[in-house]
Design a protein around this motif. Structure first.
Motif, PDB file in Angstrom:
ATOM      1  N   LEU A   1      38.924  42.000-132.905  1.00  0.00           N
ATOM      2  CA  LEU A   1      39.670  40.762-133.148  1.00  0.00           C
ATOM      3  C   LEU A   1      38.742  39.635-133.592  1.00  0.00           C
TER       4      LEU A   1
ATOM      5  N   VAL B   1      41.208  34.619-136.086  1.00  0.00           N
ATOM      6  CA  VAL B   1      42.607  34.904-135.730  1.00  0.00           C
ATOM      7  C   VAL B   1      42.983  34.131-134.474  1.00  0.00           C
TER       8      VAL B   1
ATOM      9  N   ALA C   1      50.463  36.149-134.916  1.00  0.00           N
ATOM     10  CA  ALA C   1      49.458  36.811-135.762  1.00  0.00           C
ATOM     11  C   ALA C   1      49.702  38.301-135.928  1.00  0.00           C
TER      12      ALA C   1
ATOM     13  N   PRO D   1      46.168  42.769-134.580  1.00  0.00           N
ATOM     14  CA  PRO D   1      44.939  42.564-135.351  1.00  0.00           C
ATOM     15  C   PRO D   1      43.909  43.685-135.178  1.00  0.00           C
TER      16      PRO D   1
END
Length: 266
Positions: A118, A122, A131, A134
């Motif tokens: 990650l 983000v 989001a 990820p």
């Protein structure tokens, strides 16, 4: 910085794309002449050092949201907080986290490996609350996580996005009684969460809640596309405290059962 209204609208669109059943329910109430107001939005995360409740709350605090209550769910190994905006027309934000120190080494190690993928960008994004996933994720790993924690498997599969929105029953005209609302929803072929009863909480708790069971939707994993439970829609009826103001908090024993709305239907 985008406006709070824009962010909430983007979150709603993302939620409806993931959960078409919610948009259908919303439209059913609108067709009945109702104005649908959102009581609260729920988000899920892990209490990993890079994540945790604060990582999601940070953005909402910039818009004026203030921490109001906290809740512990011993059996599910979860901790949560809720936030309120000075403008009471804005939905409350309910953020929960899986307490990694209380789960198995397998889940802890898996989450650490996921979070390693990650990027900071983000987490720091103003749209972190929607989001999505990820990190790389397989259905096989999702299934293993689900054996111990449905919550862990959901976050691993979907990442960061609204887990549910909530219809504010107090703002409805024809469906101000939660039992009448539940019957209406069921009459449209929609399955409700019956864990602990269809209605969680009582007038004495100052909060009654019910929710749909999350529909299974196709999700792309690294080892193929599989149907798994997505998001659900909640309904909340609040009652006045002794001072005449509506109770704005949550009831842990009710929320504990509401969490099960993303369980796989047998």
């Amino acid at each position: 910085m985008m406006s709070l209204e824009t962010l909430l609208q983007k979150m709603w669109v993302d939620y409806c794309e993931l959960n078409p059943a919610a948009k259908r329910i919303y439209d059913l109430f609108v067709a009945e002449g109702e104005t649908v107001i959102n009581d609260h939005i729920a988000l899920r995360t892990f209490n990993h050092p890079r994540l945790g409740i604060e990582s999601l709350a940070r953005q909402f605090k910039k818009y004026g949201y203030v921490e109001k209550g906290d809740y512990t769910f011993v059996e599910k190994k979860l901790y949560a907080k809720h936030y309120e905006h000075p403008n009471e027309d804005m939905p409350k934000i309910f953020i929960s986290e899986l307490e990694l120190e209380k789960v198995s080494p397998f889940i802890r190690e898996t989450v650490n490996k996921l979070v390693d993928q990650l990027p900071d960008s983000v987490i720091e994004s103003e749209t972190f609350a929607m989001a999505g996933r990820p990190w790389k994720m397989t259905y096989a790993l999702y299934s293993e996580l689900a054996k111990e924690s449905e919550y862990a498997s959901w976050v691993a599969a979907y990442g960061f996005r609204p887990n549910h929105f909530t219809i504010n029953i107090n703002k409805l005209k024809k469906f101000s009684d939660i039992h009448v609302l539940n019957d209406f929803v069921k009459s449209k072929g929609i399955v409700l969460n019956s864990s602990g009863g269809e209605v969680k909480g009582t007038k004495a708790d100052y909060l009654e809640q019910s929710s749909t069971m999350a529909s299974e939707i196709p999700v792309k994993f690294d080892d193929g596309t599989h149907n798994i439970p997505g998001c659900y829609y909640e309904f909340a009826k609040r009652y006045p405290l002794e001072n005449g103001k509506l109770y704005q908090g949550f009831v842990a024993k009710s929320a504990d059962k509401i969490f099960e709305s993303t369980n796989k239907q047998k």
